[in-house]
Motif scaffolding. Structure first.
Motif, PDB file in Angstrom:
ATOM      1  N   GLN A  18       0.829  -1.216   0.000  1.00 36.96           N
ATOM      2  CA  GLN A  18       0.000   0.000   0.000  1.00 36.96           C
ATOM      3  C   GLN A  18       0.857   1.257   0.000  1.00 36.96           C
ATOM      4  N   ALA A  19       1.916   1.232  -0.791  1.00 38.04           N
ATOM      5  CA  ALA A  19       2.827   2.387  -0.846  1.00 38.04           C
ATOM      6  C   ALA A  19       2.116   3.657  -1.293  1.00 38.04           C
ATOM      7  N   ASP A  20       1.035   3.512  -2.058  1.00 39.05           N
ATOM      8  CA  ASP A  20       0.313   4.697  -2.527  1.00 39.05           C
ATOM      9  C   ASP A  20      -0.383   5.438  -1.389  1.00 39.05           C
ATOM     10  N   ARG A  21      -0.453   4.824  -0.206  1.00 37.46           N
ATOM     11  CA  ARG A  21      -1.088   5.478   0.942  1.00 37.46           C
ATOM     12  C   ARG A  21      -0.090   5.836   2.050  1.00 37.46           C
ATOM     13  N   VAL A  22       1.190   5.561   1.825  1.00 42.22           N
ATOM     14  CA  VAL A  22       2.211   5.829   2.841  1.00 42.22           C
ATOM     15  C   VAL A  22       2.789   7.230   2.617  1.00 42.22           C
ATOM     16  N   MET A  25       1.436   6.741  -8.337  1.00 41.76           N
ATOM     17  CA  MET A  25       1.216   5.563  -7.488  1.00 41.76           C
ATOM     18  C   MET A  25       2.468   4.734  -7.227  1.00 41.76           C
ATOM     19  N   ALA A  26       3.630   5.192  -7.688  1.00 39.61           N
ATOM     20  CA  ALA A  26       4.790   4.293  -7.710  1.00 39.61           C
ATOM     21  C   ALA A  26       6.008   4.852  -6.994  1.00 39.61           C
ATOM     22  N   ALA A  27       5.824   5.645  -5.959  1.00 42.78           N
ATOM     23  CA  ALA A  27       6.961   6.314  -5.323  1.00 42.78           C
ATOM     24  C   ALA A  27       7.978   5.344  -4.728  1.00 42.78           C
ATOM     25  N   ASP A  28       7.554   4.124  -4.420  1.00 43.44           N
ATOM     26  CA  ASP A  28       8.489   3.158  -3.835  1.00 43.44           C
ATOM     27  C   ASP A  28       9.403   2.508  -4.865  1.00 43.44           C
ATOM     28  N   GLY A  63      -7.006   9.329   0.459  1.00 46.30           N
ATOM     29  CA  GLY A  63      -5.971   8.790   1.335  1.00 46.30           C
ATOM     30  C   GLY A  63      -4.659   8.490   0.630  1.00 46.30           C
ATOM     31  N   ARG A  64      -4.616   8.654  -0.692  1.00 44.39           N
ATOM     32  CA  ARG A  64      -3.372   8.389  -1.412  1.00 44.39           C
ATOM     33  C   ARG A  64      -2.461   9.608  -1.349  1.00 44.39           C
ATOM     34  N   THR A  65      -1.158   9.338  -1.269  1.00 39.04           N
ATOM     35  CA  THR A  65      -0.207  10.386  -0.903  1.00 39.04           C
ATOM     36  C   THR A  65       0.658  10.880  -2.054  1.00 39.04           C
TER      37      THR A  65
END
Length: 443
Positions: free
Chosen positions: A6-10, A262-265, A322-324
């Motif tokens: 759930q990296a898109d919400r971290v 959606m792919a910051a990780d 809630g997505r960051t």
């Protein structure tokens, strides 16, 4: 692990340790195994911090094309043994030579996970049966996007393109609730429904969700309104990607029509001035060319890759959903940009003007018969179906009044002079794949 659950919400500050560690591994991998980047960097050592990445030169598609021509089939930016290549895709070749894309099993899995985030954000889930209508023949939009739909938990019908009558029957018989396709494909479906299914309306198919990608047009409010009115569905820009990088790494949610990153990780984003290449701050209100760097890629890792897409950043704060990730819109492609007396014109800007005229179908082409510079923007616009061939409106069309009104609106809203040619309804081709809006003849 290559990805974060759930990296898109971290929040970004919580992701940062993972990002730093991922870049350290990827940096070492590229230095050790990519002859392409070693040559490009001419002995320079990549910075340890992504904050200093602008010290490195940019890479672009033209360089990758030369690399594949000199070192077929994958180029010397293949940074893994051929035995690690698990899947081969090919780009559509819309903007030039088609490219071979190599994915390891890990590359494919990460791609699927990130794309699944995008489809879920757009509203797709286990409650849905989605028919996937993109080309499966080597193009990443076929199989890979199919797998991202499965990742969202939906039941996926692998339909592809063609056999449109069968598609209509399948949607009705199976109880399909969502369709995944290009924004131009519903027009093809509408024509077939009108010709082959008398009395049936598009909204009678019962679709609740349209998942669009592969070409521009979804951001136009007129397109969205038409999809809702004609089809009774919610249109979502669910599938933004760059084939050489990731097939899908951004989509909208139910609260905000801007794309969410959606792919910051696993992917680092930068913004540059498209003319000078100078770095720009990735913050709300800024616009520029999107530049991407893989943080976890085995086969064809890219560093500071120019996408050619011009974006405008809308927000960097968390969304209501809630997505960051930062939110943005795509203004257009640098290779589709037409400069008219110093003004940068993109097809999406022209489409927004044309869609404000009820007399027009919304189909258009910008046909450039000569090299630049351009004093006027040559636009071919198609009349809407049902526009009368006789009567007052027909007289206005024949007399050039409508063309002058359209040209005047382009001038008023975009600042550029335009020469507008009106075409009969149905004269411009509808495509199941990507539609080219800018035609550069003899170039």
């Amino acid at each position: 692990m290559s990805t974060v659950a759930q990296a898109d919400r971290v929040p970004l500050h919580e992701l940062q340790p993972h990002i730093d560690a991922a870049w350290a591994r990827q940096r070492a991998h590229v230095m050790a195994h990519s002859p392409f980047y070693r040559a490009l960097w001419q002995g320079a050592v990549p910075p340890c911090s992504l904050r200093d990445l602008a010290e490195l030169p940019l890479s672009d598609k033209s360089q990758l094309r030369l690399s594949q021509a000199a070192h077929p089939p994958f180029g010397d930016y293949l940074a893994a043994p051929r035995t690690l290549v698990n899947r081969l895709h090919r780009t559509s070749g819309t903007t030039g030579q088609a490219m071979n894309l190599a994915l390891s099993a890990r590359d494919a899995r990460i791609t699927q996970e990130v794309g699944g985030r995008c489809q879920r954000a757009a509203g797709l889930g286990p409650q849905d049966t989605v028919v996937h209508c993109l080309n499966y023949q080597m193009w990443m939009g076929g199989l890979t996007d199919h797998l991202t739909l499965e990742e969202a938990g939906a039941t996926v019908v692998p339909f592809g393109v063609g056999s449109t009558e069968l598609l209509v029957r399948t949607i009705l018989e199976v109880g399909v609730t969502a369709i995944s396709c290009t924004p131009s494909y519903p027009a093809v479906l509408e024509r077939v429904i009108a010709q082959k299914f008398p009395g049936l309306l598009p909204r009678d198919l019962g679709l609740r969700l349209g998942l669009f990608g592969g070409e521009p047009g979804v951001d136009d409010p007129a397109f969205r309104a038409r999809m809702t009115e004609t089809w009774g569905l919610q249109p979502r820009n669910s599938n933004y990607g760059v084939s050489d990088v990731f097939c899908n790494f951004a989509s909208e949610c139910e609260h905000d029509t801007h794309l969410h990153f959606m792919a910051a990780d696993v992917l680092h984003a930068e913004l540059i001035d498209p003319d000078s290449g100078a770095p720009k701050a990735l913050e709300a209100g800024e616009s520029g060319e999107l530049v991407l760097t893989h943080l976890a890629r085995d086969c064809q890792p890219l560093v500071r890759f120019r996408t050619g897409d011009i974006i405008r950043v809308a927000a960097t704060t968390p969304c209501t959903c809630g997505r960051t990730g930062f939110r943005f819109s795509v203004v257009g492609r640098s290779d589709d940009m037409v400069v008219v007396r110093g003004l940068n014109m993109f097809p999406t800007m022209v489409a927004a003007v044309l869609n404000s005229f009820a007399e027009l179908s919304g189909e258009y082409r910008i046909r450039l018969a000569s090299p630049p510079p351009y004093d006027t923007l040559p636009v071919e616009a198609e009349l809407a179906k049902g526009v009368p061939e006789t009567g007052e409106l027909a007289a206005r069309v024949a007399g050039g009044e409508l063309a002058m009104r359209v040209a005047g609106e382009i001038k008023a809203r975009l600042g550029a002079s335009a020469s507008v040619t009106l075409l009969p309804a149905g004269s411009l081709p509808r495509t199941e794949g990507k539609t080219r809006r800018v035609i550069r003849e003899g170039q």
